[in-house]
Motif scaffolding. Structure first.
Motif, PDB file in Angstrom:
ATOM      1  N   GLU A  29      -4.747   1.164   9.555  1.00 34.00           N
ATOM      2  CA  GLU A  29      -3.475   0.727  10.121  1.00 34.00           C
ATOM      3  C   GLU A  29      -2.307   1.129   9.220  1.00 34.00           C
ATOM      4  O   GLU A  29      -1.280   1.643   9.702  1.00 34.00           O
ATOM      5  N   ALA A  30      -2.453   0.887   7.910  1.00 33.19           N
ATOM      6  CA  ALA A  30      -1.379   1.229   6.975  1.00 33.19           C
ATOM      7  C   ALA A  30      -1.137   2.737   6.954  1.00 33.19           C
ATOM      8  O   ALA A  30       0.014   3.193   6.979  1.00 33.19           O
ATOM      9  N   ARG A  31      -2.205   3.508   6.948  1.00 35.11           N
ATOM     10  CA  ARG A  31      -2.061   4.980   6.902  1.00 35.11           C
ATOM     11  C   ARG A  31      -1.420   5.498   8.169  1.00 35.11           C
ATOM     12  O   ARG A  31      -0.570   6.401   8.127  1.00 35.11           O
ATOM     13  N   LEU A  46       0.868  -1.178   0.000  1.00 33.42           N
ATOM     14  CA  LEU A  46       0.000   0.000   0.000  1.00 33.42           C
ATOM     15  C   LEU A  46       0.901   1.223   0.000  1.00 33.42           C
ATOM     16  O   LEU A  46       1.687   1.436   0.937  1.00 33.42           O
ATOM     17  N   SER A  47       0.819   2.005  -1.069  1.00 28.53           N
ATOM     18  CA  SER A  47       1.762   3.100  -1.268  1.00 28.53           C
ATOM     19  C   SER A  47       1.035   4.429  -1.441  1.00 28.53           C
ATOM     20  O   SER A  47      -0.107   4.473  -1.921  1.00 28.53           O
ATOM     21  N   ASN A  48       1.736   5.510  -1.054  1.00 20.30           N
ATOM     22  CA  ASN A  48       1.248   6.825  -1.464  1.00 20.30           C
ATOM     23  C   ASN A  48       1.505   6.983  -2.959  1.00 20.30           C
ATOM     24  O   ASN A  48       2.237   6.199  -3.573  1.00 20.30           O
ATOM     25  N   HIS A  49       0.894   7.992  -3.563  1.00 21.40           N
ATOM     26  CA  HIS A  49       0.943   8.131  -5.023  1.00 21.40           C
ATOM     27  C   HIS A  49       1.225   9.582  -5.369  1.00 21.40           C
ATOM     28  O   HIS A  49       0.464  10.480  -4.999  1.00 21.40           O
ATOM     29  N   LEU A  50       2.328   9.812  -6.074  1.00 25.95           N
ATOM     30  CA  LEU A  50       2.751  11.169  -6.399  1.00 25.95           C
ATOM     31  C   LEU A  50       2.860  11.419  -7.897  1.00 25.95           C
ATOM     32  O   LEU A  50       2.645  12.544  -8.359  1.00 25.95           O
ATOM     33  N   PRO A  64       3.243  -1.316   4.005  1.00 26.12           N
ATOM     34  CA  PRO A  64       3.135   0.084   3.587  1.00 26.12           C
ATOM     35  C   PRO A  64       4.454   0.572   2.983  1.00 26.12           C
ATOM     36  O   PRO A  64       5.538   0.185   3.427  1.00 26.12           O
ATOM     37  N   VAL A  65       4.340   1.432   1.974  1.00 23.11           N
ATOM     38  CA  VAL A  65       5.513   1.981   1.294  1.00 23.11           C
ATOM     39  C   VAL A  65       5.349   3.492   1.151  1.00 23.11           C
ATOM     40  O   VAL A  65       4.285   3.963   0.729  1.00 23.11           O
ATOM     41  N   PHE A  94       2.574  -6.145   8.022  1.00 21.90           N
ATOM     42  CA  PHE A  94       1.685  -6.668   9.064  1.00 21.90           C
ATOM     43  C   PHE A  94       0.678  -7.630   8.452  1.00 21.90           C
ATOM     44  O   PHE A  94       0.435  -7.634   7.244  1.00 21.90           O
ATOM     45  N   ASP A  95       0.098  -8.445   9.319  1.00 25.10           N
ATOM     46  CA  ASP A  95      -0.871  -9.456   8.909  1.00 25.10           C
ATOM     47  C   ASP A  95      -2.270  -8.844   8.944  1.00 25.10           C
ATOM     48  O   ASP A  95      -2.776  -8.505  10.023  1.00 25.10           O
ATOM     49  N   PRO A  96      -2.926  -8.685   7.790  1.00 25.36           N
ATOM     50  CA  PRO A  96      -4.262  -8.074   7.777  1.00 25.36           C
ATOM     51  C   PRO A  96      -5.335  -8.967   8.374  1.00 25.36           C
ATOM     52  O   PRO A  96      -6.435  -8.495   8.681  1.00 25.36           O
ATOM     53  N   ALA A  97      -5.028 -10.258   8.548  1.00 27.22           N
ATOM     54  CA  ALA A  97      -6.033 -11.193   9.065  1.00 27.22           C
ATOM     55  C   ALA A  97      -6.436 -10.848  10.491  1.00 27.22           C
ATOM     56  O   ALA A  97      -7.536 -11.198  10.936  1.00 27.22           O
TER      57      ALA A  97
END
Length: 249
Positions: free
Chosen positions: A241-243, A78-82, A183-184, A227-230
């Motif tokens: 969580e990612a944000r 899950l990444s931000n986007h520029l 997260p990236v 991390f484990d999303p489960a």
């Protein structure tokens, strides 16, 4: 006539940089395609799209700096986007596939290149086919691909992190067994204003601006702890969580 963001004027040097970089990208593609075809002929997993995209980022002037360890399989980034440059930077680092709007598939050349990197095109307006699209994403993960989702759903300015759109994370509700989320954070440093794709700037104008830019720049990819999303209650919790981890970083 004065230059505008939609019709900027470029110096002779800028035009030369644009033409040289465009020619370099074309040459990299010509060199990579036969090897990619050979790998596919023998039904091998081809690394050549990754090599080509890494070359694209380098030709444009990006000098990648990586912080943290990138997972390579059973992972959704899950990444931000520029910028569109995010794609060759990330895929050139770890060979990840991307989730993109279906409109991109119809763009000449670009859509074809996206297909070479196994891009998964989704139509967010076709509600009747959402289940099929989620199934396609799950099949991709089952084939040991890594997938990147730009969770903001659009490009930002690099100064703030836009709200995440949980609807984009339907493939993680519930998550496939064994799949982790990483997260990236992408950062173009002092080149951010030149690289970021904001507002209603046409794609061709943005590409011309980026390809005409003088010199090189550092592009930092920060891979945060996966991390484990489960263990979380659905895609909204996964997005939150990612944000939160990206904001903390």
């Amino acid at each position: 006539m004065t230059a505008t963001s939609a019709n900027p004027r470029y110096s002779l040097a800028a035009n030369f940089r644009f033409a040289t970089r465009l020619a370099g990208i074309a040459l990299a593609l010509i060199l990579a395609l036969p090897f990619h075809g050979l790998w596919r002929l023998f039904r091998l997993s081809s690394p050549w799209p990754m090599y080509f995209l890494a070359a694209v980022a380098w030709i444009i002037g990006a000098r990648r700096h990586t912080i943290g360890r990138s997972l390579t399989r059973d992972v959704v980034f899950l990444s931000n986007h520029l910028s569109w440059l995010d794609i060759p930077l990330l895929a050139g680092r770890n060979g990840t596939a991307f989730v993109a709007k279906s409109d991109l598939e119809k763009v000449p050349v670009i859509g074809w290149l996206c297909g070479l990197n196994r891009t998964l095109f989704v139509d967010r307006t076709a509600r009747m086919s959402i289940a099929d699209q989620i199934a396609e994403l799950r099949d991709a993960l089952a084939e040991v691909w890594s997938i990147t989702i730009f969770a903001e759903g659009t490009t930002g300015d690099g100064q703030t992190l836009l709200p995440f759109k949980p609807a984009l994370l339907a493939v993680l509700d519930p998550p496939p067994p064994g799949v982790r989320v990483q997260p990236v954070l992408i950062d173009y440093g002092t080149a951010m204003a030149d690289i970021a794709w904001l507002g209603d700037e046409p794609g061709a104008v943005n590409a011309r601006r980026v390809l005409s830019r003088r010199g090189t720049f550092t592009a930092t990819l920060t891979f945060l702890e996966p991390f484990d999303p489960a263990g979380l209650a659905g895609r909204k919790a996964v997005a939150a969580e990612a944000r939160a981890r990206m904001l903390a970083a």
